[in-house]
Design an enzyme around this catalytic site. Structure first.
Site, PDB file in Angstrom:
ATOM      1  N   ASN A  46      34.709  25.195 -20.634  1.00 37.95           N
ATOM      2  CA  ASN A  46      35.164  25.204 -22.032  1.00 37.95           C
ATOM      3  C   ASN A  46      36.680  25.022 -22.073  1.00 37.95           C
ATOM      4  O   ASN A  46      37.407  25.428 -21.156  1.00 37.95           O
ATOM      5  CB  ASN A  46      34.709  26.456 -22.778  1.00 37.95           C
ATOM      6  CG  ASN A  46      35.081  27.762 -22.120  1.00 37.95           C
ATOM      7  OD1 ASN A  46      35.191  27.841 -20.905  1.00 37.95           O
ATOM      8  ND2 ASN A  46      35.254  28.799 -22.909  1.00 37.95           N
ATOM      9  N   GLU A  48      39.799  25.556 -24.799  1.00 36.30           N
ATOM     10  CA  GLU A  48      40.238  26.064 -26.104  1.00 36.30           C
ATOM     11  C   GLU A  48      41.661  25.597 -26.388  1.00 36.30           C
ATOM     12  O   GLU A  48      42.427  25.312 -25.463  1.00 36.30           O
ATOM     13  CB  GLU A  48      40.160  27.600 -26.097  1.00 36.30           C
ATOM     14  CG  GLU A  48      38.742  28.096 -25.886  1.00 36.30           C
ATOM     15  CD  GLU A  48      38.629  29.617 -25.858  1.00 36.30           C
ATOM     16  OE1 GLU A  48      39.675  30.300 -25.832  1.00 36.30           O
ATOM     17  OE2 GLU A  48      37.485  30.099 -25.862  1.00 36.30           O
ATOM     18  N   CYS A  57      33.013  23.365 -25.970  1.00 34.52           N
ATOM     19  CA  CYS A  57      32.207  24.120 -25.000  1.00 34.52           C
ATOM     20  C   CYS A  57      32.104  23.420 -23.646  1.00 34.52           C
ATOM     21  O   CYS A  57      32.246  22.197 -23.540  1.00 34.52           O
ATOM     22  CB  CYS A  57      30.791  24.317 -25.534  1.00 34.52           C
ATOM     23  SG  CYS A  57      30.666  25.400 -26.957  1.00 34.52           S
ATOM     24  N   GLU A  59      29.404  22.847 -22.028  1.00 32.10           N
ATOM     25  CA  GLU A  59      28.301  21.878 -22.045  1.00 32.10           C
ATOM     26  C   GLU A  59      28.788  20.528 -22.557  1.00 32.10           C
ATOM     27  O   GLU A  59      28.397  19.469 -22.047  1.00 32.10           O
ATOM     28  CB  GLU A  59      27.162  22.373 -22.947  1.00 32.10           C
ATOM     29  CG  GLU A  59      26.469  23.636 -22.449  1.00 32.10           C
ATOM     30  CD  GLU A  59      27.111  24.924 -22.939  1.00 32.10           C
ATOM     31  OE1 GLU A  59      28.339  24.917 -23.185  1.00 32.10           O
ATOM     32  OE2 GLU A  59      26.395  25.923 -23.069  1.00 32.10           O
ATOM     33  N   CYS A  90      25.418  26.908 -27.548  1.00 38.66           N
ATOM     34  CA  CYS A  90      25.554  27.089 -29.000  1.00 38.66           C
ATOM     35  C   CYS A  90      24.714  26.019 -29.712  1.00 38.66           C
ATOM     36  O   CYS A  90      24.197  25.086 -29.091  1.00 38.66           O
ATOM     37  CB  CYS A  90      27.026  26.977 -29.409  1.00 38.66           C
ATOM     38  SG  CYS A  90      27.647  25.279 -29.448  1.00 38.66           S
ATOM     39  N   CYS A  93      25.823  22.401 -29.162  1.00 45.39           N
ATOM     40  CA  CYS A  93      25.554  21.911 -27.800  1.00 45.39           C
ATOM     41  C   CYS A  93      24.055  21.713 -27.567  1.00 45.39           C
ATOM     42  O   CYS A  93      23.661  20.839 -26.795  1.00 45.39           O
ATOM     43  CB  CYS A  93      26.152  22.854 -26.761  1.00 45.39           C
ATOM     44  SG  CYS A  93      27.949  22.683 -26.648  1.00 45.39           S
TER      45      CYS A  93
HETATM   46  N1  THU Z   1      31.139  28.555 -25.081  1.00 43.60           N
HETATM   47  C1  THU Z   1      30.733  27.605 -24.198  1.00 43.60           C
HETATM   48  O1  THU Z   1      31.554  26.922 -23.578  1.00 43.60           O
HETATM   49  N2  THU Z   1      29.397  27.444 -24.004  1.00 43.60           N
HETATM   50  C2  THU Z   1      28.439  28.217 -24.566  1.00 43.60           C
HETATM   51  O2  THU Z   1      27.272  28.015 -24.277  1.00 43.60           O
HETATM   52  C3  THU Z   1      28.798  29.276 -25.501  1.00 43.60           C
HETATM   53  C4  THU Z   1      30.233  29.355 -25.869  1.00 43.60           C
HETATM   54  C5  THU Z   1      32.589  28.775 -25.242  1.00 43.60           C
HETATM   55  C6  THU Z   1      33.215  28.270 -26.511  1.00 43.60           C
HETATM   56  C7  THU Z   1      34.459  29.123 -26.584  1.00 43.60           C
HETATM   57  O3  THU Z   1      35.473  28.528 -25.796  1.00 43.60           O
HETATM   58  C8  THU Z   1      34.051  30.423 -25.908  1.00 43.60           C
HETATM   59  O4  THU Z   1      32.871  30.143 -25.189  1.00 43.60           O
HETATM   60  C9  THU Z   1      33.802  31.558 -26.868  1.00 43.60           C
HETATM   61  O5  THU Z   1      32.890  31.196 -27.829  1.00 43.60           O
END
Ligand code: THU
Length: 135
Positions: A46, A48, A57, A59, A90, A93
């Protein structure tokens, strides 16, 4: 079915990508890996950014790498994150994975310690929207 050796490689790639997660805001580090039909593993973390909704994310990163490499088909998925609860993809994704996977494609979820549970895309996105549904 994904054989044990391939699944172990997929898990290792997801866990390694998670180490590179850029998550200074949530501090929730996620790694994902997708196995293409051709047997190649694409992993991602991920990412940010300071403008929170603009992050994405693990994925999504992995899918971007798959498609950028010219692959279009996902045979298996692994998601690795830490926490008491399982981290499943999520909603967005799930839709992105479904674009390149089938309803029976396995999505293995777990922590750096190992895989804890497996779902199918169909379980994660029942009655999902697909190209065939468009007029
Ligand atoms: N996140 C993912 O990368 N994959 C998931 O399956 C769930 C959430 C990340 C997004 C964000 O950077 C952090 O987790 C918190 O939500």
């Amino acid at each position: 079915m994904t054989d044990d050796t391939t699944l172990a490689a997929l898990f290792a790639a997801a866990a390694a990508a998670r180490e590179n997660a850029h998550a200074p805001y949530s501090r929730f580090h996620v790694g994902a890996a997708v196995l293409s039909e051709s047997g190649v593993v694409y992993a991602g973390c991920n990412v940010e950014v300071a403008s929170f909704p603009e992050g994405w994310c693990a994925e999504t990163t992995a899918i971007g790498k798959l498609v950028s490499a010219g692959d279009k088909s996902i045979r298996a998925v692994v998601v690795v994150a830490e926490g008491a609860r399982l981290t499943t993809p999520c909603g967005g994704c799930r839709q992105r994975l479904a674009e390149f996977a089938g309803p029976d494609t396995p999505v293995h979820v777990g922590s750096p310690a190992g895989i804890r549970r497996v779902f199918t895309i169909g379980e994660l996105l029942p009655a999902g929207f697909a190209l065939e549904d468009q007029p």
